[in-house]
Scaffold this active site. Structure first.
Site, PDB file in Angstrom:
ATOM      1  N   CYS A   2       9.523  -7.249 -58.076  1.00 56.17           N
ATOM      2  CA  CYS A   2      10.036  -6.305 -57.145  1.00 56.17           C
ATOM      3  C   CYS A   2       8.964  -6.454 -55.908  1.00 56.17           C
ATOM      4  CB  CYS A   2      10.445  -5.201 -57.669  1.00 56.17           C
ATOM      5  SG  CYS A   2      11.461  -5.209 -58.924  1.00 56.17           S
ATOM      6  N   ARG A  27       7.839 -13.461 -54.764  1.00 56.78           N
ATOM      7  CA  ARG A  27       7.430 -12.751 -56.223  1.00 56.78           C
ATOM      8  C   ARG A  27       8.438 -12.933 -57.151  1.00 56.78           C
ATOM      9  NH1 ARG A  27       3.428  -8.693 -55.478  1.00 56.78           N
ATOM     10  NH2 ARG A  27       4.404  -7.360 -57.087  1.00 56.78           N
ATOM     11  N   TRP A  75      14.107  -7.432 -58.961  1.00 57.45           N
ATOM     12  CA  TRP A  75      13.929  -8.402 -59.891  1.00 57.45           C
ATOM     13  C   TRP A  75      14.555  -7.371 -60.970  1.00 57.45           C
ATOM     14  CZ3 TRP A  75      11.593  -9.149 -64.934  1.00 57.45           C
ATOM     15  CH2 TRP A  75      11.600 -10.492 -65.384  1.00 57.45           C
ATOM     16  N   ASN A 101       8.815  -0.183 -57.478  1.00 58.83           N
ATOM     17  CA  ASN A 101       8.564  -1.134 -58.343  1.00 58.83           C
ATOM     18  C   ASN A 101       7.979  -0.223 -59.414  1.00 58.83           C
ATOM     19  OD1 ASN A 101       9.055  -2.760 -56.309  1.00 58.83           O
ATOM     20  ND2 ASN A 101       6.738  -3.350 -55.800  1.00 58.83           N
ATOM     21  N   GLU A 495      -0.603 -27.315 -69.121  1.00 55.80           N
ATOM     22  CA  GLU A 495      -0.426 -26.862 -67.709  1.00 55.80           C
ATOM     23  C   GLU A 495       0.895 -27.724 -67.114  1.00 55.80           C
ATOM     24  OE1 GLU A 495      -0.464 -24.236 -66.386  1.00 55.80           O
ATOM     25  OE2 GLU A 495      -0.532 -24.617 -64.111  1.00 55.80           O
ATOM     26  N   LYS A 499       4.058 -26.514 -65.766  1.00 61.39           N
ATOM     27  CA  LYS A 499       4.781 -26.740 -64.497  1.00 61.39           C
ATOM     28  C   LYS A 499       6.311 -27.270 -64.490  1.00 61.39           C
ATOM     29  CE  LYS A 499       2.766 -24.823 -62.500  1.00 61.39           C
ATOM     30  NZ  LYS A 499       1.843 -23.975 -63.046  1.00 61.39           N
ATOM     31  N   GLU A 502       8.907 -24.850 -65.699  1.00 57.43           N
ATOM     32  CA  GLU A 502       9.073 -23.513 -64.619  1.00 57.43           C
ATOM     33  C   GLU A 502      10.133 -23.945 -63.631  1.00 57.43           C
ATOM     34  OE1 GLU A 502       5.199 -20.901 -64.258  1.00 57.43           O
ATOM     35  OE2 GLU A 502       4.759 -22.963 -63.620  1.00 57.43           O
ATOM     36  N   HIS A 518       1.847 -34.123 -86.261  1.00 57.51           N
ATOM     37  CA  HIS A 518       2.250 -32.937 -87.020  1.00 57.51           C
ATOM     38  C   HIS A 518       3.351 -32.088 -86.780  1.00 57.51           C
ATOM     39  CE1 HIS A 518      -1.511 -33.817 -89.174  1.00 57.51           C
ATOM     40  NE2 HIS A 518      -2.036 -33.689 -87.935  1.00 57.51           N
ATOM     41  N   LYS A 617       6.495 -14.086 -59.464  1.00 55.81           N
ATOM     42  CA  LYS A 617       5.022 -14.487 -59.185  1.00 55.81           C
ATOM     43  C   LYS A 617       4.055 -13.598 -60.030  1.00 55.81           C
ATOM     44  CE  LYS A 617       2.076 -17.048 -57.133  1.00 55.81           C
ATOM     45  NZ  LYS A 617       1.612 -18.339 -57.903  1.00 55.81           N
TER      46      LYS A 617
HETATM   47  C1  G6P Z   1       3.778 -15.300 -63.838  1.00 58.19           C
HETATM   48  C2  G6P Z   1       3.607 -16.413 -62.991  1.00 58.19           C
HETATM   49  C3  G6P Z   1       2.702 -17.428 -63.483  1.00 58.19           C
HETATM   50  C4  G6P Z   1       1.239 -16.978 -63.733  1.00 58.19           C
HETATM   51  C5  G6P Z   1       1.391 -15.909 -64.761  1.00 58.19           C
HETATM   52  C6  G6P Z   1       0.181 -15.187 -64.766  1.00 58.19           C
HETATM   53  O1  G6P Z   1       4.355 -15.688 -65.056  1.00 58.19           O
HETATM   54  O2  G6P Z   1       4.908 -16.984 -62.822  1.00 58.19           O
HETATM   55  O3  G6P Z   1       2.571 -18.565 -62.322  1.00 58.19           O
HETATM   56  O4  G6P Z   1       0.488 -17.846 -64.163  1.00 58.19           O
HETATM   57  O5  G6P Z   1       2.205 -14.880 -64.048  1.00 58.19           O
HETATM   58  O6  G6P Z   1      -0.239 -14.521 -63.414  1.00 58.19           O
HETATM   59  P1  G6P Z   1      -1.728 -14.119 -62.912  1.00 58.19           P
HETATM   60  O7  G6P Z   1      -1.153 -13.508 -61.415  1.00 58.19           O
HETATM   61  O8  G6P Z   1      -2.215 -13.173 -63.904  1.00 58.19           O
HETATM   62  O9  G6P Z   1      -2.397 -15.411 -62.937  1.00 58.19           O
END
Ligand code: G6P
Length: 622
Positions: A2, A27, A75, A101, A495, A499, A502, A518, A617
């Site tokens: 939010c 966000r 959100w 929020n 990672e 990506k 996501e 395994h 975000k």
């Molecule tokens: C959310 C975001 C991710 C991020 C994670 C941790 O899930 O979508 O992209 O890696 O939070 O966020 P931070 O701000 O603590 O790195």
């Protein structure tokens, strides 16, 4: 998650509110709304489910004029994303409007009580209980003709009494229909800032709405309440009464949060990495002592020297950067490192050695689990450091010290430039701790030399973009991917898979390449590509053997390899060459084509890259 905006001043409030909400879109949200007080003293409100574009369409039909207002992107947590649940929420018969929020844990009991007292609820949210509670407390205050003359004290008292009854977290902006010159904003556990303009004030849940409006910012602390008119700002603390507030001047460029010529924020941020990587190490390389200069650690040389164990905690992409840090610090500084998900650490009770140092790694500095884990370890008496991007964020403020990434605002929900900057900071820490212990001057200088070359090498890795685009078209319809790497490139594989998941909604698993035997190898068939991250490194031959195992089962292979790697080129179906660096810096280079691959596949599948479904975000709830 939010987002909150608020405005009071001589301008049309809705201009800032809508512009600000657009800046907060990144966000993650599923509905939005604004409320203003018109010149005739009417409360005007518009809400929409979906995007800010929809809200603007509604505003064209039902405008919300006025010089004071609040706005919100929601959100969904309590109740589905519907018009009724979108903020602002009204209290009493519309005397109070609230945006919120956070999460109110005791909202059910509050609601029950307020309903018994005659308040009619229209939503399923926890926020509506706050609005009615403030209205109920306001009704207990003596009538006042001139609210400004009494320093808005009845409003302050009413809001403080209401806040006192709330359990949970909140960032709040509150509008009073009958007092159109003042906004109240309060925080406990959910960030809120006030932007100071000329004859006007802005409220926001992070700095992005303020870029281009003002660079003078007041960060509210927990338990503080801001009383904001066009010309005045006072801060009242729950226990200390009126407190002085510090106005900080931040370098906020509106271009940082705007798209420019790029189609998506994610692509813009991927391409910003040569600069963000350079910024992460700017002024931090000490060539005289062959070490890193990290001014914000705030720990004595004795404390730093006696660190015997490091605990790293984070979520999401930041957790992957922590894994990179584990490999780096253990191999360069020989200090044992444990990496723990913040959501696990906060409820675990690990035995910690006396000289254990905690690193909380977070782009936003607001992730609820990371904050809770930091507080838990701090409570037990251990020094805590934040590796953080957002200046003035809660985690940056609460840690004993830390290192800022200086990556600039990251707007794309899928983190890209923050990850590479985090990895740079990890290598600076490894260099620093290494030089305190085992690393020689020459070894330190070699690392510094490699770090200095990184921005150019990241630039070279970005030149794979066109080729990666072609590969993305070839595989965009696949429904399963494996990402495989070893040692320093194991976190890169995790990672890369994250990506893809996501933003393209394709199932992808990151695995240590050998561990794949395994279990995940059972997934391999001609429709399941394996992305190997295998630049030249000390386990290169081993990874090539793993690649053979995949090929033997008919699985397509996309390989990210070092320049001129003919061996991998013969085996793999598609090869992406990246510049060579030493093993410990490889994640910073090898992740670049994987970010691009995820991006182009998501675009090819028609996904909303910057606003992926269900994701936020900044995850400010547990
Ligand atoms: C959310 C975001 C991710 C991020 C994670 C941790 O899930 O979508 O992209 O890696 O939070 O966020 P931070 O701000 O603590 O790195």
């Amino acid at each position: 998650m939010c987002g909150i905006v608020g405005y009071v001043g001589p301008g049309e409030a809705v201009d800032y509110l809508i512009g600000g909400l657009r800046r907060l879109e990144y966000r993650g949200y599923d509905s939005a709304g604004v409320a203003t007080i018109t010149s005739s003293g009417r409360l005007a409100m518009a809400k929409s489910v979906g995007r800010i574009d929809d809200l603007e369409l509604r505003l064209a039909q039902t405008p919300t004029p006025g010089r004071i207002g609040i706005g919100h992107t929601r959100w969904a947590t309590h109740g589905a994303p519907t018009l009724a649940n979108a903020h602002p929420h009204l209290g009493g018969d519309g005397v109070v409007a609230v945006v919120h929020n956070g999460v109110i844990e005791n909202f059910q009991s509050l609601r029950q009580r307020l309903e018994n007292e005659g308040h009619a609820f229209t939503s399923a949210t926890d926020t509506e209980a706050i609005a009615h509670l403030v209205a109920a407390e306001l009704a207990k205050q003596p009538p006042t003709d001139d609210m400004a003359a009494v320093g808005h004290q009845p409003l302050i008292t009413a809001v403080q009494s209401a806040l006192f009854q709330l359990q949970g977290t909140f960032g709040l902006a509150i509008l009073f229909r009958d007092y159109p010159d003042v906004l109240l904003a309060a925080r406990r556990g959910s960030p809120l800032i006030v932007g100071v303009g000329v004859g006007e004030h802005f409220i926001a849940s992070d700095t992005s709405p303020l870029a281009g409006r003002t660079d003078k910012i007041v960060f509210l602390a927990d338990h503080e309440l801001a009383v904001v008119t066009g010309r005045s700002l006072r801060v009242v603390h729950r226990d200390q009464g009126h407190v002085a507030h510090r106005v900080r001047v931040l370098d906020l460029q509106s271009t940082d949060v705007e798209l420019g010529h790029h189609e998506h924020h994610m692509l813009k941020e991927i391409f910003e990495q040569p600069e963000s990587v350079a910024n992460a190490m700017r002024g931090r390389l000490d060539l005289d002592a062959a070490t890193a200069r990290l001014g914000g650690l705030n720990l004595s040389p004795g404390q730093l020297h006696s660190v015997e164990r490091i605990l790293m905690t984070a979520c999401g992409t930041s957790w992957h950067a922590a894994l990179v840090g584990e490999y780096l610090i253990e191999s360069l500084a020989r200090i044992p490192v444990d990496v723990d998900y913040a959501s696990e650490l906060r409820y675990r009770n690990p035995p910690l050695d006396r000289n254990t140092l905690l690193f909380a790694i977070t782009q936003s500095g607001e992730t609820a689990d990371t904050l809770a884990a930091l507080r838990e370890i701090k409570r037990k008496g251990h020094p805590t450091l934040a590796i953080c991007n957002v200046v003035g964020s809660t985690i940056a403020n609460e840690a004993d010290g830390g290192v800022y990434l200086h990556a600039g605002p990251e707007v794309g929900v899928a983190s890209t430039k923050a990850f590479t900057s985090q990895c740079v900071v990890m290598s600076l820490l490894a260099l620093y701790f290494g030089r305190l212990h085992h690393l020689s001057f020459d070894a330190g200088m070699r690392i510094i030399g490699q770090l200095q070359e990184l921005p150019d090498k990241v630039g070279e890795a970005l030149q794979t973009n066109d080729q990666v685009y072609q590969i993305a078209q070839k595989y965009a319809r696949c429904t399963n991917f494996l990402y495989l790497g070893r040692q320093f490139n194991f976190p890169t594989a995790l990672e890369g898979a994250l990506k893809l998941k996501e933003i393209s909604y394709i199932h992808a698993e990151g695995y240590p390449a050998a561990e794949m035997k395994h279990g995940p190898i059972a997934l391999v068939d001609e429709t399941t590509p394996s992305v190997f991250v295998t630049p030249h490194c000390h386990v290169y031959d081993k990874v090539m053997a793993n690649m053979q195992e995949i090929k033997a089962r008919g699985g397509p292979v996309i390989a990210v390899v070092g320049r001129g790697d003919t061996e991998a080129a013969e085996l793999a179906d598609d090869v992406i060459e990246i510049p060579s660096v030493d093993d410990y810096l490889q994640p910073i280079i090898s992740i670049i084509p994987l970010q691009l691959l995820a991006y182009h596949i998501a675009v090819a599948r028609g996904c909303d890259v910057d606003k992926p479904r269900n994701l936020a975000k900044s995850v400010t709830v547990e």
